[in-house]
Scaffold this active site. Structure first.
Site, PDB file in Angstrom:
ATOM      1  N   ARG A  86       0.874  -1.043   0.192  1.00 54.54           N
ATOM      2  CA  ARG A  86      -0.008  -0.074   0.039  1.00 54.54           C
ATOM      3  C   ARG A  86       0.597   1.213  -0.071  1.00 54.54           C
ATOM      4  O   ARG A  86       2.035   1.099   0.041  1.00 54.54           O
ATOM      5  CB  ARG A  86      -1.072   0.116   1.147  1.00 54.54           C
ATOM      6  CG  ARG A  86      -0.165  -0.420   2.384  1.00 54.54           C
ATOM      7  CD  ARG A  86      -0.489   0.059   3.619  1.00 54.54           C
ATOM      8  NE  ARG A  86      -0.610   1.591   3.772  1.00 54.54           N
ATOM      9  CZ  ARG A  86       0.701   2.543   3.638  1.00 54.54           C
ATOM     10  NH1 ARG A  86       1.944   1.950   4.048  1.00 54.54           N
ATOM     11  NH2 ARG A  86       0.647   3.696   3.578  1.00 54.54           N
ATOM     12  N   ALA A 112       0.805   4.973  -2.163  1.00 52.98           N
ATOM     13  CA  ALA A 112       0.679   5.262  -3.747  1.00 52.98           C
ATOM     14  C   ALA A 112       2.198   5.128  -4.436  1.00 52.98           C
ATOM     15  O   ALA A 112       2.116   4.183  -5.398  1.00 52.98           O
ATOM     16  CB  ALA A 112       0.614   6.809  -3.863  1.00 52.98           C
ATOM     17  N   ARG A 117      -7.263  -0.529  -7.135  1.00 50.13           N
ATOM     18  CA  ARG A 117      -7.500   0.482  -6.014  1.00 50.13           C
ATOM     19  C   ARG A 117      -7.595   1.865  -7.066  1.00 50.13           C
ATOM     20  O   ARG A 117      -6.900   1.841  -8.094  1.00 50.13           O
ATOM     21  CB  ARG A 117      -6.302   0.874  -5.289  1.00 50.13           C
ATOM     22  CG  ARG A 117      -6.363  -0.469  -4.214  1.00 50.13           C
ATOM     23  CD  ARG A 117      -5.478  -0.189  -3.005  1.00 50.13           C
ATOM     24  NE  ARG A 117      -6.186   0.771  -2.205  1.00 50.13           N
ATOM     25  CZ  ARG A 117      -5.454   1.285  -0.935  1.00 50.13           C
ATOM     26  NH1 ARG A 117      -4.269   1.263  -0.868  1.00 50.13           N
ATOM     27  NH2 ARG A 117      -6.316   2.299  -0.218  1.00 50.13           N
ATOM     28  N   GLN A 150      -2.910   2.898   9.599  1.00 44.76           N
ATOM     29  CA  GLN A 150      -1.680   2.561   9.386  1.00 44.76           C
ATOM     30  C   GLN A 150      -0.564   3.554  10.079  1.00 44.76           C
ATOM     31  O   GLN A 150       0.501   3.295  10.183  1.00 44.76           O
ATOM     32  CB  GLN A 150      -1.720   3.409   7.820  1.00 44.76           C
ATOM     33  CG  GLN A 150      -2.407   2.566   6.680  1.00 44.76           C
ATOM     34  CD  GLN A 150      -3.794   2.584   6.639  1.00 44.76           C
ATOM     35  OE1 GLN A 150      -4.529   3.339   7.503  1.00 44.76           O
ATOM     36  NE2 GLN A 150      -4.381   2.571   5.409  1.00 44.76           N
ATOM     37  N   ASP A 175      -2.051  10.682  -2.625  1.00 42.71           N
ATOM     38  CA  ASP A 175      -2.179   9.727  -3.584  1.00 42.71           C
ATOM     39  C   ASP A 175      -2.186  10.116  -4.793  1.00 42.71           C
ATOM     40  O   ASP A 175      -2.575   9.308  -5.878  1.00 42.71           O
ATOM     41  CB  ASP A 175      -3.437   9.056  -2.937  1.00 42.71           C
ATOM     42  CG  ASP A 175      -2.981   8.089  -1.903  1.00 42.71           C
ATOM     43  OD1 ASP A 175      -2.933   8.501  -0.702  1.00 42.71           O
ATOM     44  OD2 ASP A 175      -2.770   6.748  -2.079  1.00 42.71           O
ATOM     45  N   ASN A 209      -5.507  12.531  -0.225  1.00 43.57           N
ATOM     46  CA  ASN A 209      -4.543  11.589   0.685  1.00 43.57           C
ATOM     47  C   ASN A 209      -5.508  10.918   1.570  1.00 43.57           C
ATOM     48  O   ASN A 209      -6.733  11.029   1.669  1.00 43.57           O
ATOM     49  CB  ASN A 209      -3.464  12.262   1.363  1.00 43.57           C
ATOM     50  CG  ASN A 209      -2.460  11.633   2.202  1.00 43.57           C
ATOM     51  OD1 ASN A 209      -1.819  10.603   1.847  1.00 43.57           O
ATOM     52  ND2 ASN A 209      -2.297  11.896   3.421  1.00 43.57           N
ATOM     53  N   LYS A 210      -4.866  10.009   2.676  1.00 41.99           N
ATOM     54  CA  LYS A 210      -5.636   9.456   3.602  1.00 41.99           C
ATOM     55  C   LYS A 210      -6.793  10.167   4.067  1.00 41.99           C
ATOM     56  O   LYS A 210      -6.437  11.101   4.515  1.00 41.99           O
ATOM     57  CB  LYS A 210      -4.788   8.613   4.708  1.00 41.99           C
ATOM     58  CG  LYS A 210      -5.391   7.844   5.683  1.00 41.99           C
ATOM     59  CD  LYS A 210      -6.234   6.697   4.940  1.00 41.99           C
ATOM     60  CE  LYS A 210      -5.489   5.818   4.084  1.00 41.99           C
ATOM     61  NZ  LYS A 210      -6.565   4.846   3.125  1.00 41.99           N
TER      62      LYS A 210
END
Ligand code: MRU
Length: 355
Positions: free
Chosen positions: A50, A52, A93, A204, A245, A255-256
């Site tokens: 995982r 990017a 993804r 994460q 990402d 992003n997350k």
């Protein structure tokens, strides 16, 4: 810096991709072998690999696996098969553009090879694909290194940095993006602290960033996501570093999930907010962040932790994996090519058109 390999190709054209299984960290350090496109697809989808850049690098090698699966075909038929498998891997993804970037690059390599060598053996095509995938890997290592050098000056000596999710070595082939300046600052003997957001729902930050920074001997403190604002108010955070990402042409950055609210908190507390990302994370075809596809993940990621239910059965769940931080909330984007302060379309275009 890192004493593990996030991913590596083992062997020659008949080899396989070895991945650190990020689903098992921090309890267990295990590696898995991807010998088929299907195995790699599953590994990406379930977040064994995982982040990017790492997804992009893995996809490059995925095309080498696709080529293995048609090794008995002619080179021209093998290219057709590679295209199909690339389309399949592209469905694993949707948000990190590095996946599509790497697959495109590998497809172009295959097309170019076949145009220039119409009578070549399939094995020669496979050698050229493996060389390109390895090049993507090596470039990623180099990009991380340069992001580290370019971003180190923003790590506050004697202060503290907050980070979200994992944009470290585990998310790349090299030392990471958001964490690269932190590792560089450590190399330069700078003293600082890092706060790591746990990063719900998949943790994460807690499972990976806290593990990675502690392994590297960096002073790291884990916090729950909802504690970040309090820390900022207390004056405990001097800078925020995250990865991305996908970054649109105007600097809006996906992003997350949870990154966007952090950017607002940063603004409210006058704290610089940095995004660190390689050029492979920019999607200049997208005018702004509104058209970045946001992955929706399974409800069980929210209703369960390690298979233990933490919510009522069959409760409705909303689980977007990413959010978009508007460019105006970003103090600077740190890339391997240089730092883009107060990013906008013009500055981004300029950095990409420079020699
Ligand atoms: O869902 P994940 O764990 O793949 O999300 C990762 C992130 O959001 C990272 O911050 C991003 O990919 C940058 S990694 C260098």
């Amino acid at each position: 810096m890192k004493n593990f390999k996030t991913l590596q190709w083992i062997g020659d054209i008949n080899g396989f991709l070895k991945l650190t299984d990020q689903r098992k960290l921090p309890e267990e350090f295990t590696e898995i072998e991807c010998k088929t496109v299907q195995q790699l697809y599953d590994a990406i989808k379930t977040l064994a690999v995982r982040g990017a850049p790492a997804i992009g690098v893995a996809a490059g090698f995925g095309i080498c696996l696709a080529a293995q699966e048609s090794k008995n075909s002619t080179a021209a038929d093998s290219v057709k098969n590679i295209r199909k498998k690339a389309d399949y891997l592209a469905q694993s993804r949707p948000t990190a553009v590095n996946l599509f970037w790497a697959l495109e690059r590998m497809k172009k390599t295959a097309d170019k090879f076949i145009t220039e060598n119409p009578n070549a053996e399939t094995n020669d095509l496979r050698k050229s694909l493996l060389a390109e995938a390895q090049k993507i890997y090596d470039e990623d290592v180099e990009m991380c290194h340069n992001i580290g050098i370019n971003g180190e000056k923003f790590v506050p000596a004697g202060g503290a940095v907050l980070t979200h999710c994992n944009a470290g070595a585990l998310a790349t082939a090299g030392d990471g993006t958001a964490l690269a300046p932190i590792f560089e600052a450590q190399k330069n003997s700078k003293k600082f602290k890092v706060y790591a957001d746990e990063t719900r729902p998949l943790l994460q930050g807690a499972r990976l960033t806290a593990w990675e920074l502690a392994q590297a001997g960096i002073d790291v403190t884990l916090i729950c996501d909802n504690m970040a604002g309090t820390l900022m108010k207390q004056g405990k955070i001097n800078a925020i570093f995250t990865g991305a990402d996908r970054i649109a042409a105007n600097g809006d950055a996906a992003n997350k999930i949870g990154t966007y609210p952090l950017s607002i908190l940063a603004k409210a507390h006058n704290i610089p907010f940095y995004i660190a990302a390689p050029s492979s994370t920019f999607d200049l075809k997208l005018k702004n962040g509104d058209s970045i596809p946001i992955e929706q993940r399974p409800p069980q990621e929210v209703t369960m932790i390690k298979n233990i239910p933490i919510a009522p059965d069959r409760i409705k769940v909303y689980n977007p994996a990413f959010d978009v931080t508007p460019a105006e909330n970003i103090t600077a984007i740190i890339t391997e090519k240089g730092v883009i302060t107060q990013p906008n379309a013009e500055k981004i275009k300029k950095i990409f058109t420079q020699a």
